[in-house]
Motif scaffolding. Structure first.
Motif, PDB file in Angstrom:
ATOM      1  N   ALA A   1       0.823  -1.213   0.000  1.00 28.20           N
ATOM      2  CA  ALA A   1       0.000   0.000   0.000  1.00 28.20           C
ATOM      3  C   ALA A   1       0.856   1.262   0.000  1.00 28.20           C
ATOM      4  CB  ALA A   1      -0.915   0.001   1.224  1.00 28.20           C
ATOM      5  N   LYS A   2       2.029   1.215   0.601  1.00 27.21           N
ATOM      6  CA  LYS A   2       2.800   2.441   0.858  1.00 27.21           C
ATOM      7  C   LYS A   2       3.178   3.206  -0.409  1.00 27.21           C
ATOM      8  CE  LYS A   2       5.165   5.094   3.803  1.00 27.21           C
ATOM      9  NZ  LYS A   2       6.195   5.753   3.035  1.00 27.21           N
TER      10      LYS A   2
ATOM     11  N   SER B   1     -17.758 -12.551  13.767  1.00 26.31           N
ATOM     12  CA  SER B   1     -16.408 -12.853  14.236  1.00 26.31           C
ATOM     13  C   SER B   1     -15.962 -11.826  15.259  1.00 26.31           C
ATOM     14  CB  SER B   1     -15.424 -12.873  13.049  1.00 26.31           C
ATOM     15  OG  SER B   1     -15.776 -13.886  12.120  1.00 26.31           O
ATOM     16  N   LYS B   2     -14.934 -12.160  15.999  1.00 31.52           N
ATOM     17  CA  LYS B   2     -14.420 -11.274  17.050  1.00 31.52           C
ATOM     18  C   LYS B   2     -12.906 -11.111  16.885  1.00 31.52           C
ATOM     19  CE  LYS B   2     -14.081 -10.826  22.112  1.00 31.52           C
ATOM     20  NZ  LYS B   2     -14.686  -9.476  22.205  1.00 31.52           N
ATOM     21  N   GLY B   3     -12.479  -9.868  16.744  1.00 28.88           N
ATOM     22  CA  GLY B   3     -11.049  -9.594  16.658  1.00 28.88           C
ATOM     23  C   GLY B   3     -10.534  -9.677  15.238  1.00 28.88           C
ATOM     24  N   ALA B   4     -10.350  -8.525  14.593  1.00 27.12           N
ATOM     25  CA  ALA B   4      -9.800  -8.486  13.238  1.00 27.12           C
ATOM     26  C   ALA B   4      -8.829  -7.319  13.147  1.00 27.12           C
ATOM     27  CB  ALA B   4     -10.908  -8.329  12.198  1.00 27.12           C
ATOM     28  N   MET B   5      -7.743  -7.525  12.421  1.00 26.15           N
ATOM     29  CA  MET B   5      -6.764  -6.482  12.190  1.00 26.15           C
ATOM     30  C   MET B   5      -6.391  -6.524  10.707  1.00 26.15           C
ATOM     31  SD  MET B   5      -3.224  -5.783  14.325  1.00 26.15           S
ATOM     32  CE  MET B   5      -4.039  -5.994  15.907  1.00 26.15           C
ATOM     33  N   VAL B   6      -6.581  -5.397  10.009  1.00 30.48           N
ATOM     34  CA  VAL B   6      -6.358  -5.328   8.562  1.00 30.48           C
ATOM     35  C   VAL B   6      -5.452  -4.128   8.300  1.00 30.48           C
ATOM     36  CG1 VAL B   6      -7.445  -5.068   6.301  1.00 30.48           C
ATOM     37  CG2 VAL B   6      -8.625  -6.351   8.103  1.00 30.48           C
ATOM     38  N   PHE B   7      -4.195  -4.362   7.896  1.00 34.72           N
ATOM     39  CA  PHE B   7      -3.285  -3.234   7.706  1.00 34.72           C
ATOM     40  C   PHE B   7      -2.271  -3.500   6.599  1.00 34.72           C
ATOM     41  CE2 PHE B   7      -1.392  -5.936  10.959  1.00 34.72           C
ATOM     42  CZ  PHE B   7      -0.029  -5.950  10.685  1.00 34.72           C
ATOM     43  N   ASN B   8      -1.839  -2.414   5.976  1.00 35.37           N
ATOM     44  CA  ASN B   8      -0.792  -2.434   4.940  1.00 35.37           C
ATOM     45  C   ASN B   8      -1.203  -3.212   3.694  1.00 35.37           C
ATOM     46  OD1 ASN B   8       0.686  -1.103   6.870  1.00 35.37           O
ATOM     47  ND2 ASN B   8       2.261  -2.662   7.095  1.00 35.37           N
ATOM     48  N   ASN B   9      -2.481  -3.186   3.340  1.00 40.66           N
ATOM     49  CA  ASN B   9      -2.945  -3.941   2.176  1.00 40.66           C
ATOM     50  C   ASN B   9      -3.335  -3.000   1.036  1.00 40.66           C
ATOM     51  OD1 ASN B   9      -3.164  -6.729   3.546  1.00 40.66           O
ATOM     52  ND2 ASN B   9      -4.345  -5.397   4.894  1.00 40.66           N
TER      53      ASN B   9
END
Length: 600
Positions: free
Chosen positions: A85-86, A381-389
């Motif tokens: 993504a950067k 669902s419980k607990g999701a982390m979505v980064f740098n995509n």
């Protein structure tokens, strides 16, 4: 004096000092908080760190990461290397020549080249523009894994020539895999039908390797899964699955990793000529389709719909229910997806049903304009982390769902998600809540994201018979450009032409409430800047929306109908050619403060 007031005053003081060219005082640079290693975001050679920004982050331009007291590097430079993504985020700001847009912060770091089975002690420091550092963050201790036992699929008979079916060979490697092992797809092109993962394993698609979905419908068993406990249709398996072989059997899994620099290709649709993106990189373009054009446009999608019709299913339901997604995981605790590229699913991209603690990091999604080709979806669902995509999708980019209709009240909510540092190119929405809202979607934080060309930014959609809704949602510190339909939309007027109503309707409408949007810039919103559609006639109002420090550049409108008890503060429309953008009806209890122009 309240802490928030002190922080606001401090922030204004820092900005004033920066405007005068003064150095930033030490008290102005606060250390980051909640430094952590995301779920399963480590192996024998690398560890990923993420952290939250301090409350006052106006002076922070970067972060530096230390391991055992030794400087490893900065988050910005590190993400130049590891985040797909950067480069797109950087290009976005290069084109922002008048500095209109909110500048996001990068708050992750991938430590590489580490020793196996070794403990590391990490701290992170905030860095101001003049190089001044904060004190250390709290310490995070993480150990790399031992070197895993590798099960190479070629040793189990996989050819990797893109012609012969390698399903059985790959499955043999997975079945042989011992706890903590890695199943490896080395360089090659592996054609496969449905594969079934198990607990405590890593599937690695290495650089130069492609896992290609078979084009034959019979290679995806119909004993795949049912979407919800009250659903009536058994769907086909996906290319990659963590599912019980019997869709009516309850079976749990844990600790699954899908990683690598290779490619997952669903082989769903015919591919038109590639286009070039803003960095000159090739982007595939798949023929857009629907339930009337799949015969001409589909590959696996066509085969599966034809198979379902031959069994007696009508075309609409076959199209809406019987296409395979790329990945489907159900009832899995602890999942990490990292590094790979997603192409051409026949249906959705990555589906997470009733999961817990799922991380998606540093992946690339190129599914535009494959019909229903979402990026990643979470349901109940419980607990999701979505980064740098990087997302360039044929449907929603990051989507949350929570069941449908009257029976959804017996399900768990969809809750606790953090979405940050992603770049969204094409897609129906950056962050989407709904249309399945029955058991509530809640506690979502989306921050420090950039989009250029999605249909919408924050997209919330439901119906007056869906129940539930979304609440406690924060969307902040982000920049958007060229939204096609709405920058922000909250609607009960959603209809999916492919959906099958295999559930009992609720008498309770969906609702969106307690949602805060702050410090966001929107340039060239081609449709509406903001659209709210409740149902005031049946007393179905959305409520508790707060917009603070949100700026729109270019002609734009705010159309509000069926909203109550909401606040707009420092919302600015510029370049509106003198037209008043606000169109408000049947919406009691709205307040406007420092809004330009003021509503009529």
């Amino acid at each position: 004096m309240p802490y928030q007031t002190c922080a606001a005053m401090a922030s204004r003081s820092v900005l004033a000092l920066l405007a005068l060219g003064a150095s930033v005082p030490a008290w102005a640079v606060q250390a980051p908080t909640k430094v952590q290693v995301p779920t399963l975001a480590f192996d024998d050679q690398s560890i990923i760190l993420v952290w939250e920004k301090p409350a006052d982050h106006s002076a922070i331009k970067d972060y530096r990461v230390y391991a055992n007291g030794v400087l490893l590097g900065s988050s910005n430079a590190n993400n130049d290397r590891v985040s797909p993504a950067k480069p797109y985020i950087d290009r976005f700001y290069e084109q922002d020549r008048d500095n209109f847009h909110h500048r996001i912060g990068i708050h992750s770091y991938t430590a590489q080249g580490l020793k196996p089975d070794t403990q590391y002690r990490f701290t992170v420091r905030s860095v101001a523009a003049d190089g001044l550092e904060s004190v250390d963050s709290p310490v995070v201790i993480q150990r790399t894994t031992p070197v895993p036992v590798v099960f190479d699929v070629k040793k189990y008979g996989a050819r990797g020539d893109g012609k012969h079916l390698d399903t059985q060979a790959i499955q043999r490697a997975i079945d042989a895999c011992t706890p903590g092992c890695k199943v490896l797809l080395p360089e090659g092109r592996y054609k496969s039908g449905a594969l079934y993962l198990k607990s405590n394993m890593t599937l690695e698609i290495t650089a130069g390797a492609t896992l290609l979905g078979s084009e034959r419908a019979e290679d995806y068993p119909l004993a795949g899964y049912i979407q919800y406990p009250y659903s009536s249709t058994v769907r086909p398996a996906s290319l990659i699955n963590a599912l019980p072989r019997d869709p009516h059997r309850h079976q749990g899994f844990e600790n699954i990793r899908i990683v690598g620099q290779g490619t997952l290709d669903g082989n769903g649709w015919k591919r038109k000529a590639d286009t070039l993106d803003e960095l000159g990189q090739p982007l595939p373009f798949y023929l857009p389709s629907d339930n009337t054009r799949f015969m001409e446009d589909g590959i696996l999608a066509r085969a599966q719909v034809e198979q379902a019709i031959a069994r007696g299913m009508n075309t609409k339901d076959a199209y809406g229910q019987m296409r395979s997604s790329l990945i489907t995981l159900r009832n899995v605790k602890n999942v990490f997806y990292g590094g790979f590229t997603v192409l051409n699913p026949a249906f959705h991209g990555i589906m997470n049903l009733e999961t817990e603690n799922v991380v998606l990091a540093n992946t690339t999604h190129k599914t535009y304009d494959a019909n229903n080709g979402d990026g990643i979806e979470f349901a109940n669902s419980k607990g999701a982390m979505v980064f740098n995509n990087f997302f360039d999708t044929g449907d929603d980019c990051v989507n949350f769902a929570a069941g449908t209709g009257a029976e959804a009240v017996h399900q768990k909510p969809q809750e606790d998600a953090w979405i940050f540092n992603n770049f969204f190119r094409k897609g129906h929405g950056m962050v989407v809540a709904g249309s399945h809202t029955g058991a509530w979607i809640q506690n979502i934080l989306a921050e420090d994201n950039v989009s250029d060309g999605t249909d919408a930014g924050l997209r919330m959609k439901s119906t007056n018979f869906m129940d539930g809704g979304a609440r406690q949602v924060i969307f902040r510190d982000s920049a958007m450009r060229n939204t096609v339909k709405q920058a922000f939309v909250f609607t009960l007027d959603y209809n999916d032409p492919n959906a099958k109503l295999d559930y009992r309707r609720s008498t309770v409408p969906g609702q969106f409430r307690d949602i805060r949007v702050s410090d966001v810039t929107v340039e060239n919103a081609r449709g509406a800047a903001l659209e709210v559609k409740g149902d005031s006639k049946s007393n179905a109002y959305h409520a508790g929306l707060v917009f603070e420090r949100v700026r729109f550049k270019g002609p734009a409108t705010a159309r509000i109908d069926g909203l109550k008890d909401s606040h707009f503060n420092q919302v600015v429309f510029s370049e509106n050619a003198g037209a008043n953008p606000w169109h408000v009806i049947d919406s009691p209890g709205l307040t406007f403060e420092e809004v330009t122009p003021q509503p009529l």
